[in-house]
Design a protein around this motif. Sequence first.
Motif, PDB file in Angstrom:
ATOM      1  N   UNK A 160       0.840  -1.203   0.000  1.00 41.91           N
ATOM      2  CA  UNK A 160       0.000   0.000   0.000  1.00 41.91           C
ATOM      3  C   UNK A 160       0.873   1.249   0.000  1.00 41.91           C
ATOM      4  N   UNK A 205       2.188   1.787  -3.453  1.00 48.31           N
ATOM      5  CA  UNK A 205       1.096   2.228  -4.315  1.00 48.31           C
ATOM      6  C   UNK A 205       0.787   3.694  -4.043  1.00 48.31           C
ATOM      7  N   UNK A 215       3.446   5.872  -5.595  1.00 53.08           N
ATOM      8  CA  UNK A 215       3.367   5.901  -7.061  1.00 53.08           C
ATOM      9  C   UNK A 215       2.188   6.738  -7.523  1.00 53.08           C
ATOM     10  N   UNK A 216       1.058   6.631  -6.822  1.00 49.18           N
ATOM     11  CA  UNK A 216      -0.141   7.331  -7.271  1.00 49.18           C
ATOM     12  C   UNK A 216      -0.095   8.805  -6.915  1.00 49.18           C
ATOM     13  N   UNK A 265       2.516  12.066  -9.006  1.00 51.69           N
ATOM     14  CA  UNK A 265       2.224  13.066 -10.034  1.00 51.69           C
ATOM     15  C   UNK A 265       1.645  14.362  -9.473  1.00 51.69           C
ATOM     16  N   UNK A 266       1.055  14.297  -8.273  1.00 50.81           N
ATOM     17  CA  UNK A 266       0.431  15.501  -7.744  1.00 50.81           C
ATOM     18  C   UNK A 266       1.411  16.400  -7.009  1.00 50.81           C
ATOM     19  N   UNK A 267       2.439  15.790  -6.413  1.00 51.04           N
ATOM     20  CA  UNK A 267       3.363  16.641  -5.665  1.00 51.04           C
ATOM     21  C   UNK A 267       4.748  16.719  -6.296  1.00 51.04           C
ATOM     22  N   UNK A 307       3.339   7.164 -16.234  1.00 51.37           N
ATOM     23  CA  UNK A 307       2.209   6.274 -15.962  1.00 51.37           C
ATOM     24  C   UNK A 307       2.457   4.899 -16.581  1.00 51.37           C
ATOM     25  N   UNK A 309       5.408   3.073 -14.697  1.00 50.72           N
ATOM     26  CA  UNK A 309       5.118   2.680 -13.321  1.00 50.72           C
ATOM     27  C   UNK A 309       4.089   1.544 -13.292  1.00 50.72           C
ATOM     28  N   UNK A 310       3.113   1.610 -14.181  1.00 52.82           N
ATOM     29  CA  UNK A 310       2.126   0.526 -14.230  1.00 52.82           C
ATOM     30  C   UNK A 310       2.824  -0.782 -14.631  1.00 52.82           C
ATOM     31  N   UNK A 333       4.591  -6.984  -8.769  1.00 50.37           N
ATOM     32  CA  UNK A 333       3.455  -7.667  -8.149  1.00 50.37           C
ATOM     33  C   UNK A 333       3.483  -9.153  -8.526  1.00 50.37           C
ATOM     34  N   UNK A 334       3.718  -9.422  -9.797  1.00 49.98           N
ATOM     35  CA  UNK A 334       3.754 -10.815 -10.252  1.00 49.98           C
ATOM     36  C   UNK A 334       4.885 -11.577  -9.583  1.00 49.98           C
ATOM     37  N   UNK A 344       4.012 -12.269  -6.055  1.00 52.07           N
ATOM     38  CA  UNK A 344       3.073 -13.393  -5.930  1.00 52.07           C
ATOM     39  C   UNK A 344       3.795 -14.722  -6.103  1.00 52.07           C
ATOM     40  N   UNK A 372       5.618 -15.779  -3.156  1.00 51.07           N
ATOM     41  CA  UNK A 372       4.737 -16.263  -2.101  1.00 51.07           C
ATOM     42  C   UNK A 372       3.862 -17.427  -2.547  1.00 51.07           C
TER      43      UNK A 372
END
Lengths: 255, 291, 319, 398
Positions: free
Chosen positions: C8, C11, C14-15, C18-20, C155, C158-159, C166-167, C170, C173
């Motif tokens: 989290x 995330x 990353x999200x 762009x705003x700051x 964008x 980062x995606x 993430x993969x 996973x 784990x």
Amino acid sequence: MLELRNIVVRFDGLVAVNDVSLDVKAGEIHALIGPNGAGKSTIINVVTGLYRPSEGDCFFQNESISNRPTHLIARSGLTRTFQNTELFADFSVIENVMVGLDHEYHYGIVSRLLNLPRWRRNEKAARYEAFELLKRLKIEKFAEQKAGTLPFGLRRRVEIVRALATRPKLLLLDEPAAGLRHHEIIELNQILVELRDELGLAILLVDHVMKVVMAISNRVTVLNFGRHVATGSVREIRSNPDVIAAYLGGAGGHA
Amino acid sequence: MVETFIQLMLGGVIAGSVYALIAISLVLIHNGTGVVNFAFGDQLMAGVYVLVFSQHFLGLSLAPAVAIAVVVSGLFGLAIQFLVMAPLRNRPVLIPIVATIAIGAVLREGIRAFMGPNAWPVPFLLSTSPYHIGGVSIVPSDLAILGTSVIIMLCLYAFFEFTKYGQAILAACANPTGALIVGIPAGATTTSIWILSSMLAAIAGIVIAPLTTLTPDIGLIAIKGFAAAVLGGFASLPGAVVGGVLLGIIEAMAGYYISSAMKDIASYAVLVAVIVFRPTGLFNRASIRKV
Amino acid sequence: MRDGLVWMLWLAIAVSAPFFAGQHLLYNIGIVATTAAIVSGLTLISGVGGLISIAQSAFVAIGCYCAVLLNLHLGIPMLIGIPIAAAVSGAVGWLLGFLCLRLDGHFLALVTLAFSGIVHYAIINLDIAGGAVGLAVPTVTLFGFVMDSPMAIYVITVVASGLTLWFIGLLINSRYGRVLRALRQSEIAAVSLGVDRRSLRTMALATSAVAGGFAGSFQMLQVTYLDPHQFTIVSSVFYIAIMVVGGMRSVHGAIIGAAIFVFVPEFLSGLETYMAFILFLLVTVFIVIMPDGLASIFSVPGRISRWISSRFERKNKNA
Amino acid sequence: MVTRRDTLKIAGAAMVLAAAKTTYAAENTGVTDDKIRIGILGDLTGFAAIWGSGNLSGGTMAFEEINAAGGINGRKLEYISVDSESSAPKGIAGFKRLVDQEKVFAIFGPTSSAVGVPMLRTMAGSGVPIFISAFSSPLATNPPSKNIFRSGTLNDADQGKILANYVTRISSKRSIAIMRQSDEYGKTGAINVVAQLKEIGNVKFIEEQFNASDTDFTSQLLRIRQSDADVLVVYGYPAPSAIVFRQVKQLSLPLQIVGSTATTSRSYAATVGKEAVGARSMFPTKYLPEGADVEIVKFRNAFEVRFPDLARQTRPEATDQMAYHGAKTLIEGLRRAGRDLTRETLIKALEGLKNFETGIANASTFGPDRREGNRSAYVVEVKEGLGRMILPGEYSAI
């Protein structure tokens, strides 16, 4: 069930095992004994495919396994434990057992990556079965403990559970009683007998601890200097002069 | 034609003995401590810079400057052992290996900042004027490299075969617990190996640098030394020497008979082939792990 | 800290970036993300699997060059070409593993080292791929729009790297990760339990190659130019250093390691020519005092809470 | 309760929103009433630090001097140095940092092709005036970008052309051998040498390559011996080139060596040894850094006072010299742009520079479609005792 025919193992000219034949029948506890350096561990390593025999052949359920890779031998129902225990030390006890169950609860990479129900279901089932197996050997309360931190006796037991997780037909135990205390040995005997009687497992037992061997074995094979000395019931072995000579150190001449 | 071939062989052997000098030390450290020393090339470089520093800024003549370089380098090896390797002794082997990468970068970038990124002239130990024998030119200063690597190998061989201390180190390398029981402290042997190999780094550097030009990036050549060690099986000192010389010859031959563009690809391809088809190196027999 | 909480955190960064963040910080975050995704392949093969691969930059190179060449010569759009290129890189990784993982895993380090060298020198001499001079990376188009603004590239990269991380996370784990870890701890025990080490490790190497090729191609969208100098043995070794400094047991370590090597040099830039010297001195000290990598700080809250609860239990028992 | 799926949705929406936001730089960013902010971008660490550290020292000296002299049109220069660490991603990051965060008006750098060429697209798109003094890839100015200028150094296309012309002239057999480094530097140079040789026509040539970290060149040199070449062009970094120079002599090859500008550091001949005697190299100006020309002596003395640490390393070198010249050229542009300084007026002013002399390097000339300040070179030869001198004659690529 397991049949060794005239196995010879040489390392750099040194003959570790010389022309040994052996058979383990379904549902029996078969002990392999002999003084240090008799070639007992070498035999286990040959059976599990870690060493290749220089001569001779090895059959499991009437199929030759001499040239099979180790992991396929294990998958065909022949699992071992180790003399000095080879647990995955950083894993919890239950994770150790789950490695043994890995093949039974298979799921593909894709189902994990796409979060398909299959992986969750299988992970859950594997964990459940692992826990049940731990219960069988009465060590379920250590399930979440790190394997590396366990005392030696418990580690042996975890190793047996882990081996059971692969659903073996024949269990190979490499000195399971070494370093155990008296009451632990008695418990071990109980467990092994239970495994034989309740699960119908065949067990090939390598050990020097006579308290185990003599108490539970159906048959015993004696090796000395890499050679076969005798095979028979506990009583036959006890009264065999060659065996006595071997243990007293004077039986070099027997072929 | 024959002269060309001999000249080519000679060039290959000289370049190969540079690789061999490095490979010897890499094998020594690897066998003694289990660590692949990625800092070795930079230690080699730093050793020569100590020499240059002593000559240009302390005004020393060649012999004492060489002595200082070798001693400082040895002390640096001691520091590596005590400050880095000893604390990391029980960690997965990748961690001390990466530590050597970092140490190498510290040396390289430190020297680059302090001594500047430009090349420094280093005195030649022997003449660079060639002798011409039947159309083949032989350069004494090049032969110095070959000679040094052979001498070092012989010295190490004698040290490990005939001295008690060398035998003790060998014993400790082969079986740390056993050595401990016999009374050889495991730490002492790894320490001496780090010191020894670091001193070898300085010696190798002093022999090699005049011919290869001293810059902070000269240590990159250790990659080739590493390849040579692999070719030799990464286990024995003679294997390292033969591996190095062989690599040099392969490169020279590929460079001449195929093309200079294929020189490196060819030598790396040989390396891959060796590992894939003879994984224990060209000169070793398979060993079996005892369970 | 729980794994999910750490995710989290990434995330959120990353999200909200762009705003700051200005363009410079945004670019750096993008580089951290792609570098981390490249390194996560190594986390799988080395950190989890215990094998050393010195070929990660070679896999990055294969991915980048394939994607760009597919675009230049066959007109395949970058966003379609990159997955194809990653698959090619994976296939090469698989082949490499197939060849050298038959026996002992230790040979992987040596083969991959040589492989890195071969790929580098092959690129230098391959004129169709720009050779030593290099190649400009074409721009990305999405539904006919050219995505070349810094924000669009941010964008996209980062995606893509988030997905890769993430993969791999996973995978680590899953049962694959578990069995790979088991192999690392005791190869002989794992094999004796029926684990097929060769195919498993080959798959792990292939996966790490896919991660390298995929994330590497996205990094090249930021760098905009393929220079063979970016793909040497030295850069492969550098990726390993990033992994260890961050922590080699989880993908979070890859992210932290990448962040260190992007942000700490900027922080030290006042040192001018002595910057790299101090940087690597710090790295060495880091490795010695935190050999599990900086990611091990995430386990500190967990350790504290366990310590507190164990104290608590003991008190209850006593009462 | 927010589920994971929701978080991802929110995250996605936020990203799309952010993608719409863009920033615009003003024409006079970095210029205030009394200050002009300049970024110095170069490789201070890593393999390419030779050029970056020269860029920093030469630039610093020129900027400090002009500040001490009262500044430019009432404004002092304020400069910020950023290290591109010999890495392309770091170079772009450093560029963005200077433009976006430090808000500089113009940039002095970058310094190596390995970093600079990958940055070209970013630099060209930014509109920020860029002044290069160190790296030599022709791609920086060809095709020309409005805002990218270079001066002092000689680009590899021009150098290749000049080299080809020169060696054809001195080769009596009209047969040339080329030894080039396998990387971008050697490749670009060799391509241009070969192209010009073909242009000239009736010249035979053989091309061999080597790696920057190689130590033995016997195989390449023996291949060259098979040809009848009497001139050898060496296009590579100093370290490998030095070995090539030496081995040519040791193998008794009857070749006149002509090296690229990379083989001209002050200690180069000493690193080669006595075999360097007679070897020639391209040099981008007629003033040697160790020479006795008035401006050079002034520069060298000032440099040694200002950077004792570098003086110890036998500097100033050609890189320091070129950077100093480049920075002075940039300062002249800023001066001519006048009080009403914008990026547009600076570019216009630089375009107006014709034959701008500093006495340190070749004069700089720019124009509306000319971004390459220096297009000619000299030849330097190593003498007995390993001193060197500039041979008479200027060679131009135009």
